[in-house]
Motif scaffolding. Structure first.
Motif, PDB file in Angstrom:
ATOM      1  N   ALA A 162       0.827  -1.206   0.000  1.00 60.03           N
ATOM      2  CA  ALA A 162       0.000   0.000   0.000  1.00 60.03           C
ATOM      3  C   ALA A 162       0.860   1.254   0.000  1.00 60.03           C
ATOM      4  CB  ALA A 162      -0.929  -0.011   1.207  1.00 60.03           C
ATOM      5  N   GLU A 163       1.967   1.227   0.733  1.00 55.73           N
ATOM      6  CA  GLU A 163       2.861   2.392   0.742  1.00 55.73           C
ATOM      7  C   GLU A 163       3.524   2.590  -0.617  1.00 55.73           C
ATOM      8  OE1 GLU A 163       5.454   1.542   3.965  1.00 55.73           O
ATOM      9  OE2 GLU A 163       4.137   2.433   5.493  1.00 55.73           O
ATOM     10  N   LYS A 164       3.854   1.490  -1.294  1.00 58.04           N
ATOM     11  CA  LYS A 164       4.420   1.624  -2.641  1.00 58.04           C
ATOM     12  C   LYS A 164       3.395   2.202  -3.610  1.00 58.04           C
ATOM     13  CE  LYS A 164       7.831  -2.097  -2.246  1.00 58.04           C
ATOM     14  NZ  LYS A 164       8.267  -3.423  -2.769  1.00 58.04           N
ATOM     15  N   ARG A 165       2.145   1.727  -3.499  1.00 60.22           N
ATOM     16  CA  ARG A 165       1.105   2.285  -4.368  1.00 60.22           C
ATOM     17  C   ARG A 165       0.857   3.755  -4.057  1.00 60.22           C
ATOM     18  NH1 ARG A 165      -1.228  -2.916  -3.441  1.00 60.22           N
ATOM     19  NH2 ARG A 165      -2.447  -2.062  -1.708  1.00 60.22           N
ATOM     20  N   LEU A 166       0.962   4.122  -2.785  1.00 63.24           N
ATOM     21  CA  LEU A 166       0.780   5.521  -2.414  1.00 63.24           C
ATOM     22  C   LEU A 166       1.887   6.387  -3.006  1.00 63.24           C
ATOM     23  CD1 LEU A 166      -0.578   7.786  -0.851  1.00 63.24           C
ATOM     24  CD2 LEU A 166       0.717   7.073   1.180  1.00 63.24           C
ATOM     25  N   LYS A 167       3.117   5.909  -2.930  1.00 59.28           N
ATOM     26  CA  LYS A 167       4.217   6.674  -3.519  1.00 59.28           C
ATOM     27  C   LYS A 167       4.031   6.829  -5.027  1.00 59.28           C
ATOM     28  CE  LYS A 167       7.698   5.479  -0.058  1.00 59.28           C
ATOM     29  NZ  LYS A 167       9.004   4.807   0.194  1.00 59.28           N
ATOM     30  N   ALA A 168       3.589   5.746  -5.669  1.00 56.26           N
ATOM     31  CA  ALA A 168       3.355   5.827  -7.115  1.00 56.26           C
ATOM     32  C   ALA A 168       2.231   6.809  -7.434  1.00 56.26           C
ATOM     33  CB  ALA A 168       3.022   4.440  -7.659  1.00 56.26           C
ATOM     34  N   ALA A 169       1.168   6.796  -6.617  1.00 58.13           N
ATOM     35  CA  ALA A 169       0.054   7.721  -6.848  1.00 58.13           C
ATOM     36  C   ALA A 169       0.484   9.161  -6.600  1.00 58.13           C
ATOM     37  CB  ALA A 169      -1.120   7.349  -5.948  1.00 58.13           C
ATOM     38  N   GLN A 170       1.321   9.387  -5.583  1.00 53.98           N
ATOM     39  CA  GLN A 170       1.820  10.738  -5.317  1.00 53.98           C
ATOM     40  C   GLN A 170       2.693  11.231  -6.469  1.00 53.98           C
ATOM     41  OE1 GLN A 170       3.754  10.146  -1.558  1.00 53.98           O
ATOM     42  NE2 GLN A 170       1.885  10.528  -0.351  1.00 53.98           N
ATOM     43  N   THR A 171       3.526  10.346  -6.980  1.00 50.35           N
ATOM     44  CA  THR A 171       4.368  10.718  -8.127  1.00 50.35           C
ATOM     45  C   THR A 171       3.513  11.039  -9.347  1.00 50.35           C
ATOM     46  OG1 THR A 171       6.136   9.293  -7.292  1.00 50.35           O
ATOM     47  CG2 THR A 171       6.250   9.950  -9.602  1.00 50.35           C
ATOM     48  N   ALA A 172       2.483  10.205  -9.571  1.00 49.86           N
ATOM     49  CA  ALA A 172       1.600  10.460 -10.717  1.00 49.86           C
ATOM     50  C   ALA A 172       0.834  11.766 -10.543  1.00 49.86           C
ATOM     51  CB  ALA A 172       0.633   9.289 -10.880  1.00 49.86           C
ATOM     52  N   ALA A 173       0.418  12.078  -9.309  1.00 54.02           N
ATOM     53  CA  ALA A 173      -0.311  13.325  -9.071  1.00 54.02           C
ATOM     54  C   ALA A 173       0.593  14.536  -9.299  1.00 54.02           C
ATOM     55  CB  ALA A 173      -0.870  13.332  -7.654  1.00 54.02           C
ATOM     56  N   ARG A 174       1.848  14.448  -8.852  1.00 56.98           N
ATOM     57  CA  ARG A 174       2.769  15.566  -9.088  1.00 56.98           C
ATOM     58  C   ARG A 174       3.043  15.746 -10.582  1.00 56.98           C
ATOM     59  NH1 ARG A 174       5.328  13.473  -4.336  1.00 56.98           N
ATOM     60  NH2 ARG A 174       6.768  12.264  -5.663  1.00 56.98           N
ATOM     61  N   ALA A 175       3.183  14.620 -11.276  1.00 56.59           N
ATOM     62  CA  ALA A 175       3.407  14.715 -12.725  1.00 56.59           C
ATOM     63  C   ALA A 175       2.197  15.327 -13.428  1.00 56.59           C
ATOM     64  CB  ALA A 175       3.707  13.325 -13.287  1.00 56.59           C
ATOM     65  N   ALA A 176       0.994  14.937 -12.999  1.00 54.46           N
ATOM     66  CA  ALA A 176      -0.212  15.514 -13.597  1.00 54.46           C
ATOM     67  C   ALA A 176      -0.308  17.002 -13.298  1.00 54.46           C
ATOM     68  CB  ALA A 176      -1.447  14.779 -13.079  1.00 54.46           C
ATOM     69  N   GLU A 177       0.129  17.408 -12.096  1.00 58.23           N
ATOM     70  CA  GLU A 177       0.125  18.824 -11.731  1.00 58.23           C
ATOM     71  C   GLU A 177       1.080  19.615 -12.634  1.00 58.23           C
ATOM     72  OE1 GLU A 177      -1.068  22.157  -9.545  1.00 58.23           O
ATOM     73  OE2 GLU A 177      -1.804  20.087  -9.312  1.00 58.23           O
ATOM     74  N   VAL A 178       2.262  19.049 -12.882  1.00 54.75           N
ATOM     75  CA  VAL A 178       3.240  19.726 -13.742  1.00 54.75           C
ATOM     76  C   VAL A 178       2.713  19.829 -15.174  1.00 54.75           C
ATOM     77  CG1 VAL A 178       5.557  19.554 -14.736  1.00 54.75           C
ATOM     78  CG2 VAL A 178       5.201  19.084 -12.301  1.00 54.75           C
TER      79      VAL A 178
END
Length: 279
Positions: A162-178
Protein backbone atom coordinates in the motif's frame (compact mmCIF):
# COMPACT_ATOMS: atom_id res chain seq x y z
CA UNK A 1 28.89 13.61 46.47
CA UNK A 2 28.21 9.91 46.97
CA UNK A 3 24.48 10.47 46.46
CA UNK A 4 25.13 12.27 43.18
CA UNK A 5 27.31 9.43 41.90
CA UNK A 6 24.63 6.92 42.86
CA UNK A 7 22.00 8.93 40.96
CA UNK A 8 24.25 9.10 37.89
CA UNK A 9 24.85 5.35 37.96
CA UNK A 10 21.14 4.68 38.37
CA UNK A 11 20.34 6.90 35.39
CA UNK A 12 23.04 5.14 33.38
CA UNK A 13 21.53 1.71 34.05
CA UNK A 14 18.04 2.96 33.20
CA UNK A 15 19.24 4.35 29.88
CA UNK A 16 21.11 1.12 29.16
CA UNK A 17 18.02 -0.97 29.91
CA UNK A 18 15.81 1.20 27.70
CA UNK A 19 18.36 1.05 24.90
CA UNK A 20 18.59 -2.74 25.14
CA UNK A 21 14.80 -3.07 25.10
CA UNK A 22 14.54 -0.77 22.09
CA UNK A 23 17.26 -2.70 20.26
CA UNK A 24 15.49 -5.97 20.97
CA UNK A 25 12.17 -4.59 19.74
CA UNK A 26 13.76 -3.16 16.58
CA UNK A 27 15.25 -6.52 15.62
CA UNK A 28 12.99 -8.45 13.20
CA UNK A 29 10.99 -11.08 15.04
CA UNK A 30 11.21 -14.54 13.50
CA UNK A 31 8.49 -17.12 13.91
CA UNK A 32 10.66 -19.42 16.03
CA UNK A 33 11.56 -16.54 18.35
CA UNK A 34 7.88 -15.60 18.65
CA UNK A 35 7.03 -19.16 19.69
CA UNK A 36 9.85 -19.21 22.23
CA UNK A 37 8.76 -15.90 23.77
CA UNK A 38 5.12 -16.96 23.91
CA UNK A 39 5.94 -20.23 25.68
CA UNK A 40 8.00 -18.35 28.25
CA UNK A 41 5.47 -15.53 28.70
CA UNK A 42 2.08 -17.27 28.72
CA UNK A 43 0.60 -17.54 32.25
CA UNK A 44 -1.44 -20.55 31.13
CA UNK A 45 1.72 -22.52 30.41
CA UNK A 46 3.08 -21.77 33.87
CA UNK A 47 -0.22 -22.88 35.39
CA UNK A 48 -0.21 -26.11 33.37
CA UNK A 49 3.38 -26.77 34.42
CA UNK A 50 2.40 -26.38 38.08
CA UNK A 51 -0.58 -28.70 37.55
CA UNK A 52 1.75 -31.27 36.03
CA UNK A 53 4.13 -31.07 38.99
CA UNK A 54 1.21 -31.44 41.41
CA UNK A 55 -0.06 -34.49 39.51
CA UNK A 56 3.39 -36.09 39.62
CA UNK A 57 3.55 -35.62 43.40
CA UNK A 58 0.00 -36.91 43.78
CA UNK A 59 0.94 -40.02 41.81
CA UNK A 60 3.80 -40.63 44.23
CA UNK A 61 1.42 -40.30 47.17
CA UNK A 62 -0.99 -42.74 45.52
CA UNK A 63 1.86 -45.21 44.98
CA UNK A 64 2.58 -45.16 48.70
CA UNK A 65 -0.85 -46.70 49.39
CA UNK A 66 0.21 -50.05 47.88
CA UNK A 67 3.78 -50.15 49.16
CA UNK A 68 4.69 -52.32 52.16
CA UNK A 69 4.04 -50.80 55.56
CA UNK A 70 6.90 -51.13 58.03
CA UNK A 71 6.19 -50.90 61.73
CA UNK A 72 8.99 -50.96 64.29
CA UNK A 73 8.63 -51.17 68.06
CA UNK A 74 11.34 -50.99 70.70
CA UNK A 75 10.74 -51.40 74.41
CA UNK A 76 13.04 -51.50 77.42
CA UNK A 77 12.38 -52.38 81.06
CA UNK A 78 14.80 -51.99 83.95
CA UNK A 79 14.25 -53.82 87.25
CA UNK A 80 15.94 -53.36 90.60
CA UNK A 81 14.93 -55.98 93.17
CA UNK A 82 16.09 -56.29 96.77
CA UNK A 83 15.93 -59.51 98.78
CA UNK A 84 15.97 -60.17 102.50
CA UNK A 85 17.01 -63.46 104.02
CA UNK A 86 16.05 -64.69 107.46
CA UNK A 87 19.43 -66.27 107.72
CA UNK A 88 22.40 -64.25 106.50
CA UNK A 89 23.84 -65.72 103.30
CA UNK A 90 27.03 -63.90 102.41
CA UNK A 91 27.42 -65.68 99.07
CA UNK A 92 24.08 -64.32 97.78
CA UNK A 93 23.58 -60.74 96.58
CA UNK A 94 20.62 -59.11 98.28
CA UNK A 95 20.10 -56.79 95.32
CA UNK A 96 19.51 -57.76 91.67
CA UNK A 97 19.46 -55.31 88.78
CA UNK A 98 18.25 -56.32 85.32
CA UNK A 99 17.42 -54.62 82.04
CA UNK A 100 15.12 -56.25 79.51
CA UNK A 101 14.86 -54.97 75.95
CA UNK A 102 12.56 -56.08 73.16
CA UNK A 103 12.53 -55.09 69.50
CA UNK A 104 9.84 -55.87 66.97
CA UNK A 105 9.78 -55.26 63.21
CA UNK A 106 6.60 -55.81 61.22
CA UNK A 107 6.19 -55.52 57.45
CA UNK A 108 2.67 -55.49 56.03
CA UNK A 109 2.07 -55.79 52.30
CA UNK A 110 -1.47 -55.11 51.04
CA UNK A 111 -2.55 -58.06 48.92
CA UNK A 112 -6.27 -57.94 48.29
CA UNK A 113 -7.02 -54.24 48.65
CA UNK A 114 -8.74 -53.30 45.43
CA UNK A 115 -9.43 -49.75 46.57
CA UNK A 116 -5.74 -49.03 47.19
CA UNK A 117 -4.68 -50.39 43.83
CA UNK A 118 -7.43 -48.29 42.24
CA UNK A 119 -6.08 -45.19 44.00
CA UNK A 120 -2.63 -45.98 42.61
CA UNK A 121 -4.12 -46.33 39.15
CA UNK A 122 -5.96 -43.02 39.53
CA UNK A 123 -2.69 -41.32 40.45
CA UNK A 124 -0.98 -42.69 37.35
CA UNK A 125 -3.86 -41.63 35.12
CA UNK A 126 -3.96 -38.18 36.72
CA UNK A 127 -0.26 -37.77 36.00
CA UNK A 128 -0.76 -38.79 32.37
CA UNK A 129 -3.73 -36.44 32.02
CA UNK A 130 -1.71 -33.54 33.43
CA UNK A 131 1.12 -34.23 30.99
CA UNK A 132 -1.32 -34.44 28.08
CA UNK A 133 -3.01 -31.22 29.18
CA UNK A 134 0.37 -29.48 29.30
CA UNK A 135 1.24 -30.74 25.82
CA UNK A 136 -2.21 -29.78 24.54
CA UNK A 137 -1.90 -26.24 25.92
CA UNK A 138 1.59 -25.94 24.45
CA UNK A 139 0.47 -27.02 20.99
CA UNK A 140 -2.58 -24.76 21.15
CA UNK A 141 -0.38 -21.82 22.08
CA UNK A 142 2.08 -22.58 19.29
CA UNK A 143 -0.80 -22.82 16.83
CA UNK A 144 -2.16 -19.46 17.99
CA UNK A 145 1.27 -17.83 17.73
CA UNK A 146 1.74 -19.19 14.22
CA UNK A 147 -1.70 -17.90 13.20
CA UNK A 148 -1.17 -14.43 14.66
CA UNK A 149 2.37 -14.21 13.32
CA UNK A 150 1.09 -15.17 9.87
CA UNK A 151 -1.64 -12.53 10.00
CA UNK A 152 0.86 -9.93 11.16
CA UNK A 153 3.22 -10.92 8.36
CA UNK A 154 0.43 -10.63 5.79
CA UNK A 155 -0.57 -7.24 7.22
CA UNK A 156 3.04 -6.09 7.08
CA UNK A 157 3.37 -7.11 3.43
CA UNK A 158 0.03 -5.47 2.63
CA UNK A 159 1.24 -2.26 4.28
CA UNK A 160 4.43 -2.27 2.23
CA UNK A 161 2.44 -2.77 -0.97
CA UNK A 162 0.00 0.00 0.00
CA UNK A 163 2.86 2.39 0.74
CA UNK A 164 4.42 1.62 -2.64
CA UNK A 165 1.11 2.29 -4.37
CA UNK A 166 0.78 5.52 -2.41
CA UNK A 167 4.22 6.67 -3.52
CA UNK A 168 3.36 5.83 -7.12
CA UNK A 169 0.05 7.72 -6.85
CA UNK A 170 1.82 10.74 -5.32
CA UNK A 171 4.37 10.72 -8.13
CA UNK A 172 1.60 10.46 -10.72
CA UNK A 173 -0.31 13.33 -9.07
CA UNK A 174 2.77 15.57 -9.09
CA UNK A 175 3.41 14.71 -12.72
CA UNK A 176 -0.21 15.51 -13.60
CA UNK A 177 0.12 18.82 -11.73
CA UNK A 178 3.24 19.73 -13.74
CA UNK A 179 1.60 18.77 -17.03
CA UNK A 180 -1.48 20.80 -16.20
CA UNK A 181 0.56 23.87 -15.24
CA UNK A 182 2.61 23.66 -18.43
CA UNK A 183 -0.48 23.14 -20.55
CA UNK A 184 0.42 19.58 -21.52
CA UNK A 185 -2.35 18.07 -19.42
CA UNK A 186 -6.03 18.61 -18.87
CA UNK A 187 -8.05 19.40 -15.77
CA UNK A 188 -9.83 15.99 -15.73
CA UNK A 189 -6.46 14.22 -15.83
CA UNK A 190 -5.29 16.25 -12.83
CA UNK A 191 -8.48 15.56 -10.87
CA UNK A 192 -8.26 11.85 -11.67
CA UNK A 193 -4.64 11.70 -10.47
CA UNK A 194 -5.56 13.49 -7.26
CA UNK A 195 -8.51 11.13 -6.69
CA UNK A 196 -6.25 8.11 -7.13
CA UNK A 197 -3.81 9.64 -4.66
CA UNK A 198 -6.60 10.03 -2.10
CA UNK A 199 -7.65 6.42 -2.65
CA UNK A 200 -4.06 5.29 -2.17
CA UNK A 201 -3.80 7.34 1.03
CA UNK A 202 -6.99 5.76 2.38
CA UNK A 203 -5.76 2.27 1.45
CA UNK A 204 -2.40 2.93 3.12
CA UNK A 205 -4.14 4.20 6.26
CA UNK A 206 -6.34 1.08 6.40
CA UNK A 207 -3.32 -1.18 5.84
CA UNK A 208 -1.40 0.63 8.57
CA UNK A 209 -4.26 0.12 11.02
CA UNK A 210 -4.50 -3.56 10.10
CA UNK A 211 -0.77 -3.92 10.73
CA UNK A 212 -1.06 -2.21 14.11
CA UNK A 213 -3.96 -4.46 15.12
CA UNK A 214 -2.22 -7.66 14.00
CA UNK A 215 0.99 -6.56 15.70
CA UNK A 216 -0.84 -5.80 18.96
CA UNK A 217 -2.48 -9.24 18.94
CA UNK A 218 0.92 -10.86 18.47
CA UNK A 219 2.52 -8.69 21.17
CA UNK A 220 -0.14 -9.78 23.66
CA UNK A 221 1.10 -13.36 23.30
CA UNK A 222 4.85 -12.81 23.37
CA UNK A 223 4.99 -9.97 25.91
CA UNK A 224 7.21 -7.54 23.98
CA UNK A 225 7.02 -4.87 21.31
CA UNK A 226 7.34 -5.81 17.65
CA UNK A 227 8.61 -3.40 15.03
CA UNK A 228 9.24 -5.81 12.16
CA UNK A 229 8.92 -9.50 11.39
CA UNK A 230 11.70 -11.79 10.28
CA UNK A 231 11.80 -15.20 8.65
CA UNK A 232 9.28 -18.00 9.08
CA UNK A 233 11.95 -20.37 10.37
CA UNK A 234 9.73 -22.79 12.29
CA UNK A 235 10.22 -26.21 10.65
CA UNK A 236 7.06 -28.21 10.08
CA UNK A 237 7.56 -31.82 9.02
CA UNK A 238 4.76 -34.29 8.51
CA UNK A 239 5.81 -37.88 9.28
CA UNK A 240 4.84 -40.80 7.13
CA UNK A 241 1.36 -42.09 7.81
CA UNK A 242 0.48 -38.92 9.66
CA UNK A 243 -3.23 -39.31 8.95
CA UNK A 244 -3.47 -42.66 10.75
CA UNK A 245 -1.22 -41.43 13.53
CA UNK A 246 -3.43 -38.39 13.96
CA UNK A 247 -6.46 -40.62 14.41
CA UNK A 248 -4.82 -42.82 17.03
CA UNK A 249 -2.29 -40.51 18.71
CA UNK A 250 -4.19 -37.24 18.63
CA UNK A 251 -4.09 -35.48 21.99
CA UNK A 252 -7.86 -35.17 22.12
CA UNK A 253 -8.25 -38.93 21.59
CA UNK A 254 -5.57 -39.76 24.16
CA UNK A 255 -7.15 -37.44 26.72
CA UNK A 256 -10.54 -39.08 26.13
CA UNK A 257 -9.02 -42.55 26.65
CA UNK A 258 -7.35 -41.44 29.88
CA UNK A 259 -10.60 -39.96 31.19
CA UNK A 260 -12.34 -43.24 30.45
CA UNK A 261 -9.62 -45.15 32.30
CA UNK A 262 -9.91 -42.72 35.22
CA UNK A 263 -13.64 -43.39 35.44
CA UNK A 264 -13.01 -47.15 35.46
CA UNK A 265 -10.44 -46.75 38.23
CA UNK A 266 -12.95 -44.74 40.28
CA UNK A 267 -15.46 -47.57 39.91
CA UNK A 268 -12.85 -50.09 41.07
CA UNK A 269 -12.00 -47.91 44.05
CA UNK A 270 -15.65 -47.74 45.09
CA UNK A 271 -16.00 -51.50 44.64
CA UNK A 272 -12.83 -52.14 46.62
CA UNK A 273 -14.13 -50.11 49.54
CA UNK A 274 -17.21 -52.34 49.66
CA UNK A 275 -15.31 -55.65 49.43
CA UNK A 276 -13.27 -57.21 52.24
CA UNK A 277 -9.52 -56.71 52.08
CA UNK A 278 -6.53 -58.86 52.89
CA UNK A 279 -3.22 -57.40 54.00
Amino acid sequence: MAGRQEAVMRAFWVVLFVWAAAAEAAEPLSLAEAVRLALAHAPEMRAKALDREAAIKQARVALASVLPIVRARLSAMRTDQRYRFDVPRPFLTPRVKATQTAAELEIVQPLVRLDRWAVKREGEIGKTLAELAFTWAREQLISEVVARWGKARAAEEALRAAEKRLKAAQTAARAAEVRYQTGAGTKPELLLARARQKEAEAAAFAAREQWRLARARLESLIGRKVEALGAADLPIRLPEGWVERARTDALSARIAHQKEALAEASVQEALGQALPGLD
